[in-house]
Design an enzyme around this catalytic site. Structure first.
Site, PDB file in Angstrom:
ATOM      1  N   ARG A 196       0.856  -1.202   0.000  1.00 13.62           N
ATOM      2  CA  ARG A 196       0.000   0.000   0.000  1.00 13.62           C
ATOM      3  C   ARG A 196       0.883   1.241   0.000  1.00 13.62           C
ATOM      4  O   ARG A 196       1.676   1.449   0.923  1.00 13.62           O
ATOM      5  CB  ARG A 196      -0.904  -0.012   1.221  1.00 13.62           C
ATOM      6  CG  ARG A 196      -1.807   1.209   1.277  1.00 13.62           C
ATOM      7  CD  ARG A 196      -2.630   1.246   2.553  1.00 13.62           C
ATOM      8  NE  ARG A 196      -3.744   0.313   2.518  1.00 13.62           N
ATOM      9  CZ  ARG A 196      -4.478   0.006   3.580  1.00 13.62           C
ATOM     10  NH1 ARG A 196      -4.195   0.532   4.750  1.00 13.62           N
ATOM     11  NH2 ARG A 196      -5.488  -0.836   3.484  1.00 13.62           N
ATOM     12  N   ARG A 242      -4.759   3.569  17.204  1.00 11.55           N
ATOM     13  CA  ARG A 242      -5.492   2.900  16.129  1.00 11.55           C
ATOM     14  C   ARG A 242      -5.192   3.645  14.840  1.00 11.55           C
ATOM     15  O   ARG A 242      -4.476   4.643  14.842  1.00 11.55           O
ATOM     16  CB  ARG A 242      -6.995   2.992  16.468  1.00 11.55           C
ATOM     17  CG  ARG A 242      -7.901   1.909  15.910  1.00 11.55           C
ATOM     18  CD  ARG A 242      -7.574   0.545  16.396  1.00 11.55           C
ATOM     19  NE  ARG A 242      -8.630  -0.417  16.091  1.00 11.55           N
ATOM     20  CZ  ARG A 242      -8.809  -1.030  14.934  1.00 11.55           C
ATOM     21  NH1 ARG A 242      -8.018  -0.788  13.907  1.00 11.55           N
ATOM     22  NH2 ARG A 242      -9.790  -1.909  14.780  1.00 11.55           N
ATOM     23  N   LYS A 243      -5.805   3.204  13.731  1.00 10.36           N
ATOM     24  CA  LYS A 243      -5.634   3.924  12.472  1.00 10.36           C
ATOM     25  C   LYS A 243      -6.214   5.338  12.574  1.00 10.36           C
ATOM     26  O   LYS A 243      -7.025   5.626  13.471  1.00 10.36           O
ATOM     27  CB  LYS A 243      -6.312   3.167  11.339  1.00 10.36           C
ATOM     28  CG  LYS A 243      -7.828   3.195  11.426  1.00 10.36           C
ATOM     29  CD  LYS A 243      -8.495   2.359  10.332  1.00 10.36           C
ATOM     30  CE  LYS A 243      -8.321   2.963   8.970  1.00 10.36           C
ATOM     31  NZ  LYS A 243      -9.277   2.343   7.990  1.00 10.36           N
ATOM     32  N   GLY A 266     -16.849  -5.844   1.689  1.00  7.64           N
ATOM     33  CA  GLY A 266     -16.893  -7.286   1.926  1.00  7.64           C
ATOM     34  C   GLY A 266     -17.166  -7.703   3.348  1.00  7.64           C
ATOM     35  O   GLY A 266     -17.425  -8.881   3.620  1.00  7.64           O
ATOM     36  N   CYS A 315     -14.596  -0.698   4.420  1.00  5.15           N
ATOM     37  CA  CYS A 315     -13.593  -0.041   3.578  1.00  5.15           C
ATOM     38  C   CYS A 315     -14.218   0.520   2.299  1.00  5.15           C
ATOM     39  O   CYS A 315     -13.748   1.501   1.742  1.00  5.15           O
ATOM     40  CB  CYS A 315     -12.494  -1.022   3.203  1.00  5.15           C
ATOM     41  SG  CYS A 315     -11.723  -1.798   4.616  1.00  5.15           S
ATOM     42  N   GLY A 316     -15.286  -0.119   1.819  1.00  2.00           N
ATOM     43  CA  GLY A 316     -15.969   0.350   0.607  1.00  2.00           C
ATOM     44  C   GLY A 316     -17.043   1.386   0.898  1.00  2.00           C
ATOM     45  O   GLY A 316     -17.802   1.758   0.010  1.00  2.00           O
TER      46      GLY A 316
HETATM   47 FE1  SRM Z   1      -9.817  -0.682   5.128  1.00  6.18          FE
HETATM   48  C1  SRM Z   1      -8.659  -2.993   7.304  1.00  6.18           C
HETATM   49  C2  SRM Z   1      -8.560  -2.389   2.562  1.00  6.18           C
HETATM   50  C3  SRM Z   1     -10.260   2.031   3.162  1.00  6.18           C
HETATM   51  C4  SRM Z   1     -11.877   0.664   7.505  1.00  6.18           C
HETATM   52  N1  SRM Z   1      -8.728  -2.375   4.978  1.00  6.18           N
HETATM   53  C5  SRM Z   1      -8.329  -3.173   6.008  1.00  6.18           C
HETATM   54  C6  SRM Z   1      -7.362  -4.238   5.531  1.00  6.18           C
HETATM   55  C7  SRM Z   1      -5.971  -3.715   5.718  1.00  6.18           C
HETATM   56  C8  SRM Z   1      -7.548  -5.563   6.281  1.00  6.18           C
HETATM   57  C9  SRM Z   1      -6.506  -6.599   5.913  1.00  6.18           C
HETATM   58  O1  SRM Z   1      -5.421  -6.614   6.480  1.00  6.18           O
HETATM   59  O2  SRM Z   1      -6.779  -7.381   5.014  1.00  6.18           O
HETATM   60  C10 SRM Z   1      -7.783  -4.326   4.050  1.00  6.18           C
HETATM   61  C11 SRM Z   1      -6.719  -4.730   3.068  1.00  6.18           C
HETATM   62  C12 SRM Z   1      -7.305  -5.620   2.007  1.00  6.18           C
HETATM   63  C13 SRM Z   1      -6.485  -5.670   0.762  1.00  6.18           C
HETATM   64  O3  SRM Z   1      -5.738  -6.651   0.552  1.00  6.18           O
HETATM   65  O4  SRM Z   1      -6.629  -4.773  -0.056  1.00  6.18           O
HETATM   66  C14 SRM Z   1      -8.367  -2.947   3.834  1.00  6.18           C
HETATM   67  N2  SRM Z   1      -9.372  -0.228   3.260  1.00  6.18           N
HETATM   68  C15 SRM Z   1      -8.961  -1.104   2.317  1.00  6.18           C
HETATM   69  C16 SRM Z   1      -8.996  -0.489   0.934  1.00  6.18           C
HETATM   70  C17 SRM Z   1      -7.907  -1.019   0.008  1.00  6.18           C
HETATM   71  C18 SRM Z   1     -10.384  -0.749   0.308  1.00  6.18           C
HETATM   72  C19 SRM Z   1     -10.422  -0.477  -1.183  1.00  6.18           C
HETATM   73  O5  SRM Z   1     -10.565  -1.465  -1.909  1.00  6.18           O
HETATM   74  O6  SRM Z   1     -10.299   0.650  -1.598  1.00  6.18           O
HETATM   75  C20 SRM Z   1      -8.895   0.992   1.299  1.00  6.18           C
HETATM   76  C21 SRM Z   1      -7.473   1.446   1.419  1.00  6.18           C
HETATM   77  C22 SRM Z   1      -7.375   2.905   1.735  1.00  6.18           C
HETATM   78  C23 SRM Z   1      -5.953   3.406   1.715  1.00  6.18           C
HETATM   79  O7  SRM Z   1      -5.463   3.693   0.619  1.00  6.18           O
HETATM   80  O8  SRM Z   1      -5.368   3.524   2.793  1.00  6.18           O
HETATM   81  C24 SRM Z   1      -9.549   0.971   2.678  1.00  6.18           C
HETATM   82  N3  SRM Z   1     -10.801   1.069   5.338  1.00  6.18           N
HETATM   83  C25 SRM Z   1     -10.953   2.005   4.366  1.00  6.18           C
HETATM   84  C26 SRM Z   1     -11.972   2.939   4.746  1.00  6.18           C
HETATM   85  C27 SRM Z   1     -12.527   4.069   3.886  1.00  6.18           C
HETATM   86  C28 SRM Z   1     -11.929   5.413   4.133  1.00  6.18           C
HETATM   87  O9  SRM Z   1     -10.858   5.548   4.729  1.00  6.18           O
HETATM   88  O10 SRM Z   1     -12.565   6.356   3.688  1.00  6.18           O
HETATM   89  C29 SRM Z   1     -12.427   2.544   5.985  1.00  6.18           C
HETATM   90  C30 SRM Z   1     -13.574   3.181   6.815  1.00  6.18           C
HETATM   91  C31 SRM Z   1     -13.202   4.539   7.341  1.00  6.18           C
HETATM   92  C32 SRM Z   1     -12.448   4.493   8.622  1.00  6.18           C
HETATM   93  O11 SRM Z   1     -11.413   3.842   8.707  1.00  6.18           O
HETATM   94  O12 SRM Z   1     -12.907   5.145   9.569  1.00  6.18           O
HETATM   95  C33 SRM Z   1     -11.691   1.363   6.347  1.00  6.18           C
HETATM   96  N4  SRM Z   1     -10.172  -1.071   7.096  1.00  6.18           N
HETATM   97  C34 SRM Z   1     -11.111  -0.460   7.868  1.00  6.18           C
HETATM   98  C35 SRM Z   1     -11.179  -1.127   9.136  1.00  6.18           C
HETATM   99  C36 SRM Z   1     -12.103  -0.733  10.337  1.00  6.18           C
HETATM  100  C37 SRM Z   1     -11.408   0.302  11.181  1.00  6.18           C
HETATM  101  C38 SRM Z   1     -11.893   0.346  12.596  1.00  6.18           C
HETATM  102  O13 SRM Z   1     -11.727   1.395  13.238  1.00  6.18           O
HETATM  103  O14 SRM Z   1     -12.385  -0.664  13.108  1.00  6.18           O
HETATM  104  C39 SRM Z   1     -10.253  -2.187   9.088  1.00  6.18           C
HETATM  105  C40 SRM Z   1      -9.954  -3.200  10.201  1.00  6.18           C
HETATM  106  C41 SRM Z   1      -9.009  -2.664  11.229  1.00  6.18           C
HETATM  107  O15 SRM Z   1      -8.379  -1.620  11.057  1.00  6.18           O
HETATM  108  O16 SRM Z   1      -8.898  -3.334  12.257  1.00  6.18           O
HETATM  109  C42 SRM Z   1      -9.648  -2.132   7.789  1.00  6.18           C
HETATM  110 FE1  SF4 Z   2     -13.661  -5.999   4.921  1.00 10.13          FE
HETATM  111 FE2  SF4 Z   2     -12.101  -3.973   4.217  1.00 10.13          FE
HETATM  112 FE3  SF4 Z   2     -11.409  -6.456   3.597  1.00 10.13          FE
HETATM  113 FE4  SF4 Z   2     -13.434  -5.237   2.324  1.00 10.13          FE
HETATM  114  S1  SF4 Z   2     -11.249  -4.702   2.246  1.00 10.13           S
HETATM  115  S2  SF4 Z   2     -13.456  -7.304   3.093  1.00 10.13           S
HETATM  116  S3  SF4 Z   2     -14.356  -4.105   4.034  1.00 10.13           S
HETATM  117  S4  SF4 Z   2     -11.557  -5.537   5.643  1.00 10.13           S
END
Ligand code: SRM
Ligand code: SF4
Length: 528
Positions: free
Chosen positions: A69, A183-184, A439, A444-445
């Site tokens: 990333r 946290r993030k 998913g 994240c979506g």
């Molecule tokens: Fe996300 C965790 C993908 C935007 C909330 N997110 C993850 C992980 C890293 C989990 C993992 O290790 O597999 C996912 C990686 C999957 C992969 O292989 O791609 C993942 N998040 C994504 C992306 C790639 C979705 C996408 O297809 O676009 C986005 C990457 C953004 C970036 O460039 O940094 C992405 N994630 C978001 C957003 C949207 C936003 O930021 O506007 C959110 C909700 C907003 C927020 O965070 O407040 C989001 N992601 C989460 C969470 C829940 C956070 C929480 O406080 O609980 C997790 C799980 C965690 O952090 O424990 C998570």
């Molecule tokens: Fe869940 Fe984020 Fe993975 Fe999508 S990319 S399946 S919302 S953790």
């Protein structure tokens, strides 16, 4: 840095414990070693957790093929950078691909750990970094995708976003001051009138506002989505000028969060939980202390008064004779050859620059009027259209889903596309309907900002567990943004087509296309 009162050893969750043992950033010095010994021999916590501090994500779904990333401040990259990214994934053949993310960013797939030192050298030489892009760090900082080129923009966010990133990441080298947050953390800086980056779902968002006739930003804080709770950001009652004050206020809020954020329960560790516990007055007062001077109160109103634009199509820029061209990239997925092509188009027709949007699309800026007709004939624009049909993919957003993400409860990207195409073949719409797939409940979506949000879940059907979705509706972006609510739950994916069809007809004025009207030489002709 982390205050002792709130973090007694016994109460620390397992993430806090491993961070206290060794900061994630420190694996930077071990990369050559990891590359030599191979991923199977790397300590488990280093492999599955700490490497994320460098943006290197072990994927349990595809062991040995990592995700990288990046950071793309304000979603801007040059054709040179784009080509470097293309070269990185090209060497992985079928395994190599790239995704544009919902934070205006790029993730690369298929990466081998043994190549990471070389890849990092290439990124650095090209002025890119992936540092602090995962785990308890500040994510890619978003800014208006048409910053500096939008005829109607209020504040050009490009420089501010870069300065904030440089402060947080130590100019891309890594900065131990901000690598152990509870946290993030998400930051967004909006410069336009249409809330192009969903400001309200960030932990800190800067929103254009005039205070006593001076243009600057009102500041909102605490927005976030998580499986447990989703909240829109709330006013900090602060206004800052569009200068170094933005950087300093981010630093101050991050310091307060780092030193006082809740670290016992990881489900209650995002900034809003601290604001809840303290109340806004105490939080604001602590931020003022860290900021080093009183904060000015917020301007009475902000300037986000347009509906959101999607930037797909051709638009004149504020620079006379130049245009930006928004290409639609279905669910954000790119191959190496797409990246090479985009780099070439940006150089041949524009100024060698590309922009990314939170809808997972690409913009080519600075295209002179004279070059537009030829650009529009380029074969890549058949794949990445500037006129996608209303429903199908134009406003479709999808998270990674089960193809690569082990949190996923369902496959997302392919299903999202297939369903949109199928619905488009049956229905006509007069305006796009924003459908967001995610998913799992991590969101994240961003299903809560969509007209129709689909969140993966597991459902029992005919005695079996099958993939399904919960449905959200009513998300509004742009002026008067608010989050959508869950309206239906546990719909098996194989029944979704019918359910979505009814929702589109009943709520968005979709009209069934006329039945096939004739068959000429065996080809079915439909009315459109
Ligand atoms: Fe996300 C965790 C993908 C935007 C909330 N997110 C993850 C992980 C890293 C989990 C993992 O290790 O597999 C996912 C990686 C999957 C992969 O292989 O791609 C993942 N998040 C994504 C992306 C790639 C979705 C996408 O297809 O676009 C986005 C990457 C953004 C970036 O460039 O940094 C992405 N994630 C978001 C957003 C949207 C936003 O930021 O506007 C959110 C909700 C907003 C927020 O965070 O407040 C989001 N992601 C989460 C969470 C829940 C956070 C929480 O406080 O609980 C997790 C799980 C965690 O952090 O424990 C998570
Ligand atoms: Fe869940 Fe984020 Fe993975 Fe999508 S990319 S399946 S919302 S953790």
């Amino acid at each position: 840095m982390v205050s002792s009162s709130t973090k007694s050893e016994a109460k620390l969750n397992k993430f806090e414990k491993f961070k206290a043992e060794k900061d994630g950033l420190l694996v930077k010095g071990e990369l050559e070693h990891f590359a030599k010994i191979g991923w199977e021999a790397v300590d488990d916590t280093d492999l599955t957790q700490r490497l994320k501090w460098l943006g290197v994500f072990f994927r349990p779904v595809t062991p040995g093929k990592f995700m990288l990333r990046l950071r793309m401040p304000n979603g801007i990259l040059s054709s040179y950078k784009c080509r470097v990214l293309a070269e990185i994934i090209q060497r992985y053949g079928e395994d190599g691909s790239a995704d544009i993310t919902t934070r205006q960013n790029i993730q690369l797939r298929g990466i081998r750990l043994e190549d990471v030192p070389d890849i990092f050298a290439k990124l650095e030489a090209a002025g890119m970094t992936s540092v602090q892009s995962g785990m308890d760090n500040v994510r890619n900082i978003t800014g208006s995708p048409v910053a500096g080129i939008d005829a109607d923009e209020l504040i050009d966010t490009q420089g501010l976003v870069r300065q904030v990133q440089d402060m947080i990441t130590g100019n891309g080298e890594g900065n131990l001051a901000f690598t152990n947050l509870p946290r993030k953390f998400n930051i967004a800086i909006e410069g336009g009138r249409d809330n192009s980056i969903h400001a309200e779902i960030n932990d800190i968002a800067f929103i254009p506002a005039y205070r006593e006739g001076v243009l600057g930003f009102n500041v909102v804080v605490g927005g976030f989505f998580s499986a447990r709770r989703c909240e829109a950001a709330i006013p900090l009652n602060a206004w800052v000028a569009p200068d170094n004050s933005v950087v300093e206020l981010c630093r101050a809020i991050l310091e307060v969060y780092r030193d006082h954020g809740l670290r016992v329960n990881r489900q209650k560790a995002r900034l809003m939980w601290l604001i809840d516990e303290w109340g806004m007055d105490r939080f604001r007062a602590a931020v003022e202390v860290a900021y080093g001077q009183p904060l000015l109160s917020a301007a009475p109103k902000d300037e986000m008064d347009w509906d959101k634009r999607d930037h797909i199509g051709v638009y004149p820029q504020k620079q006379v004779g130049l245009n930006y061209v928004g290409l639609h990239v279905p669910v954000g997925r790119l191959t190496a050859s797409d990246l090479f092509d985009l780099a070439r188009l940006a150089e041949v027709y524009g100024s060698g620059e590309l922009r990314l949007t939170v809808e997972q699309n690409v913009i080519i800026p600075n295209v002179p009027d004279s070059r537009l007709p030829v650009l529009l004939q380029e074969p890549l624009l058949e794949k990445f259209s500037i006129t996608p049909s209303a429903l199908t993919t134009r406003s479709l957003v999808s998270c990674t889903g089960s193809q690569f993400c082990n949190f996923a409860l369902v496959e997302t990207k392919q299903r999202a596309l297939a369903l949109a195409h199928a619905l488009d073949a049956e229905l006509t719409l007069t305006q796009p309907v924003r459908i967001h797939w995610t998913g799992c409940p991590n969101s994240c979506g961003q299903p809560q900002v969509a007209d129709i949000g689909l969140m993966g879940t597991k459902v029992r059907k005919d005695g079996k567990t099958v993939e399904g979705v919960d449905i959200f509706m009513g998300g509004k972006v742009g002026k008067e943004a608010h989050l959508g609510e869950k309206v239906q739950q546990g719909i098996p994916c194989d029944e979704l087509h019918v359910v979505l069809r009814s929702l589109l007809i009943e709520n968005f004025g979709a009209q069934p296309r006329e039945a096939p009207s004739a068959s000429r030489n065996g080809v079915v002709v439909t009315a459109d």
